[in-house]
Design a protein around this motif. Structure first.
Motif, PDB file in Angstrom:
ATOM      1  N   THR A  24       0.834  -1.206   0.000  1.00  0.00           N
ATOM      2  CA  THR A  24       0.000   0.000   0.000  1.00  0.00           C
ATOM      3  C   THR A  24       0.868   1.255   0.000  1.00  0.00           C
ATOM      4  N   TYR A  25       1.874   1.273   0.868  1.00  0.00           N
ATOM      5  CA  TYR A  25       2.806   2.419   0.930  1.00  0.00           C
ATOM      6  C   TYR A  25       3.476   2.621  -0.427  1.00  0.00           C
ATOM      7  N   ASN A  26       3.904   1.524  -1.033  1.00  0.00           N
ATOM      8  CA  ASN A  26       4.597   1.610  -2.323  1.00  0.00           C
ATOM      9  C   ASN A  26       3.681   2.176  -3.404  1.00  0.00           C
ATOM     10  N   ALA A  27       2.438   1.719  -3.437  1.00  0.00           N
ATOM     11  CA  ALA A  27       1.493   2.216  -4.441  1.00  0.00           C
ATOM     12  C   ALA A  27       1.233   3.706  -4.282  1.00  0.00           C
ATOM     13  N   GLN A  28       1.203   4.191  -3.051  1.00  0.00           N
ATOM     14  CA  GLN A  28       0.917   5.599  -2.807  1.00  0.00           C
ATOM     15  C   GLN A  28       2.133   6.487  -3.083  1.00  0.00           C
ATOM     16  N   ILE A  29       3.290   6.092  -2.553  1.00  0.00           N
ATOM     17  CA  ILE A  29       4.446   6.976  -2.670  1.00  0.00           C
ATOM     18  C   ILE A  29       4.956   7.043  -4.104  1.00  0.00           C
ATOM     19  N   SER A  30       4.699   6.011  -4.891  1.00  0.00           N
ATOM     20  CA  SER A  30       5.135   6.058  -6.291  1.00  0.00           C
ATOM     21  C   SER A  30       4.430   7.186  -7.046  1.00  0.00           C
ATOM     22  N   GLN A  31       3.212   7.528  -6.629  1.00  0.00           N
ATOM     23  CA  GLN A  31       2.502   8.637  -7.275  1.00  0.00           C
ATOM     24  C   GLN A  31       3.220   9.959  -7.029  1.00  0.00           C
ATOM     25  N   ILE A  32       3.644  10.186  -5.777  1.00  0.00           N
ATOM     26  CA  ILE A  32       4.356  11.423  -5.457  1.00  0.00           C
ATOM     27  C   ILE A  32       5.729  11.432  -6.103  1.00  0.00           C
TER      28      ILE A  32
END
Length: 648
Positions: free
Chosen positions: A86-94
């Motif tokens: 979940t963290y990876n999916a979110q931070i990749s956007q930023i």
């Protein structure tokens, strides 16, 4: 027991084993199913005078093959893997947003300062001013667009937090219901409702995809499940609830609360770890907030420092420059749980953008003192004195507190969170660009010596001491000094690296190569003036002069942030690097977590998984046992019939 009864017990045992094996085969692909096996024991033998005769067999237990230690490892690995994914999916956007070479901030910054540099060229004119204004609009739009994208991500996180809380509550209710059913159906340690226990264990595993849950055994085969810092989620047949609630200090932020009766207690983000929910909360607090605050700090720092220099120039109409950019004041909100009788008011103003951090701050009143806590490292600063006579500056922010406070009053201050969103171009016309310096110098042609004076610059002090007309300085060869300085202003001279300040009205010596500062004006003098030679400093007109534009352009390479060690561009590069490094770290951790999960699942499957080849072999084995037991019964029947025939 007769031979017939012995055969019958073996027949029933083989039949149960065949049924259990068939049950294993048909449920081999059911998630969470644990292999079962019939455990037989020898029936109690009957004592005879010559010894003990066997009485056949009996079914002691239908055993469920599982290992709680391995299952706990799977649950832990599942919670960690889900959080990292979940963290990876979110931070990749930023990461993609910040590092994009087209839509990131770097191209807009370079384009803007490129336009400022173009304005300093000899051929620059009205078109160059228009280009600069357009570049400023592009830069503002870029700040706003990047912040809007982060806000979209933040709203997405809010939605996912809410949906995860709903799922967690649903699983808790289902687990509690199964706890009740299992407790009612259990008949001690050996008689257990295996399929219900499998369903419950699978629900607990699914629960760990959303939040890390701690499981402990209770009476009657029930499970007690807790989360966070030990808050119970399931106790026996009772399920407790979480609630997605608005932050008491920020209405745009969804927090997770624990429901106790009709009261909801907000839990700290750091208390809820693991699973999708833990990954979302960690991403928001450690990456999203950091990225948005860092971008806002760059916007505020650029606006404040650019405005400060722009104020020291003259526009095309000869007026002093106003604000080139505008930004919002820090975000301040009070905790809605504050005492309703409290009249406390907290305001915050940015006084020194170069000292800003990327942290938020919390203002608390303990009944005696107000304390400001920097949330990034929990460093506390006491507001003293209180009541205040002047604002207290902390990290470049002026905190002003007034009113009657009540114990436990709390306020949230976010100095930079809205910096990028509110970054706008304040001027409306290219003629308002203050490209010219406000003063100019000249050496009269009548001078006889070789003395010269530099063009001169001004600092912020000049705004309070503007020249009303020409200032004429004269050299007195008898005393070797310069006269004509403003009578009410001290003069600072730097010669040979030595700084000397002369009181207002005191004689100021002439030193070739020295720099002089008075009333916010700085200039240097060289050569060898003759007695009576004059040097004139006068107000500028604003036309044909781009010296202030040159100073504005120089801000691009000036160290602004982090105690004068970081430029605008390097501050953004640092943000990109920090988010990029974190994104790579999370990606690696996510891959490692997946490997650990697969390893843990493999170990658990070795114990509880169904092997179809093994079950097929068992079918043959139990079939033969069934046939053999049938043969025993057949022989018993033959013997019994033979005995009856003798009696006839």
């Amino acid at each position: 027991m007769s031979l017939l009864s012995i055969g019958k017990s073996g027949l029933f045992a083989a039949q149960a084993a065949l049924s259990t094996t068939g049950h294993n085969i048909t449920n081999a692909n059911v998630a969470g199913y644990s292999r079962q096996g019939v455990v037989q024991s020898t029936a109690i033998a009957m004592g005879q005078g010559y010894g003990f005769l066997g009485n056949g067999t009996q079914i002691a237990q239908v055993k469920r093959y599982t290992d709680e230690f391995l299952n706990a490892q799977v649950r832990t690995a599942q919670a960690s893997s889900s959080a990292m994914d979940t963290y990876n999916a979110q931070i990749s956007q930023i990461d993609n947003l910040l590092a994009d070479s087209t839509t990131g901030l770097s191209p807009a910054l370079q384009g803007f300062f490129g336009s400022v540099h173009d304005l300093t060229q000899p051929s620059a004119g009205v078109p160059a001013r228009g280009t600069l204004l357009t570049s400023a609009d592009i830069l503002a739009a870029r700040f706003q667009a990047m912040n809007a994208r982060m806000e979209d991500i933040r709203q997405g996180v809010n939605g996912q937090i809410t949906s995860n809380v709903t799922v967690i509550n649903t699983y808790a209710q289902q687990i509690a219901k199964l706890n009740d059913q299992i407790a009612l159906a259990s008949g001690g340690d050996l008689r257990q409702p295996n399929d219900l226990m499998d369903q419950r264990d699978q629900l607990v595993m699914e629960l760990n995809k959303h939040i890390k849950a701690t499981v402990s055994q209770a009476d009657n085969n029930s499970l007690t499940i807790s989360i966070g810092n030990g808050q119970p989620l399931v106790v026996g047949k009772r399920a407790f609830e979480l609630a997605a609630t608005t932050s008491p200090t920020d209405l745009t932020r969804v927090e997770v609360g624990y429901v106790t009766g009709d009261k909801v207690t907000v839990l700290a983000d750091s208390a809820l770890t693991g699973g999708e929910l833990g990954g979302l909360l960690e991403f928001r607090s450690k990456s999203l907030d950091l990225a948005q605050n860092s971008l806002g700090r760059i916007a505020i720092g650029l606006a404040e420092t650019f405005n400060a220099q722009h104020h020291l120039g003259l526009d095309a109409d000869g007026n002093f420059g106003g604000d080139f950019f505008s930004v919002a004041d820090p975000f301040v909100s009070k905790n809605f749980n504050n005492n309703q009788s409290s009249t406390t008011t907290v305001t915050a103003k940015i006084s020194d953008a170069t000292q800003l951090t990327t942290s938020d701050y919390q203002v608390d009143f303990d009944g005696t003192d107000f304390t400001v806590t920097r949330l990034s490292d929990n460093q506390k600063t006491k507001i003293a004195p209180f009541p205040q006579t002047v604002p207290q500056t902390i990290d470049g922010v002026d905190f002003s507190i007034s009113g009657s406070a009540a114990p436990r009053d709390s306020f949230l201050v976010r100095p930079t969170s809205n910096g990028a969103a509110s970054f706008k171009v304040a001027i409306t016309s290219s003629s308002q660009i203050a490209a010219a310096a406000p003063i100019r110098t000249k050496v009269p042609l009548a001078n006889k010596g070789t003395g010269t004076i530099s063009e001169g610059t001004v600092d912020a002090n000049y705004l309070a001491n503007k020249l009303a007309g020409p200032l004429t300085l004269a050299f007195d060869s008898a005393t070797g000094s310069i006269t004509g300085f403003p009578a009410t202003q001290p003069v600072t001279v730097v010669a040979g690296g030595v700084t000397t300040t002369y009181a207002a009205g005191a004689a100021v010596p002439f030193t070739a190569g020295a720099s002089y500062t008075v009333a916010g004006m700085s200039f240097s003098m060289n050569g060898k003036p003759a007695d009576g030679d004059q040097f004139v400093i006068e107000p500028n007109t604003g036309l044909g002069d781009v010296r202030n534009a040159g100073l504005l352009a120089g801000l691009q390479s000036k160290n602004i942030f982090n105690s004068g060690s970081t430029t605008y561009q390097s501050a953004y590069a640092d943000l990109v690097a920090r988010i990029g490094n974190k994104a790579r770290e999370v990606q690696v951790n996510a891959e490692a977590s997946k490997a650990q999960l697969a390893q843990a699942q493999g170990a658990a499957e070795d114990v509880s998984g169904v092997n179809l080849d093994e079950e097929a072999a068992n079918l043959l084995k139990y079939q033969q046992a069934y046939q053999a037991a049938s043969k025993v019964m057949q022989i018993a029947d033959t013997i019994f019939n033979a005995i009856l025939a003798i009696g006839r």
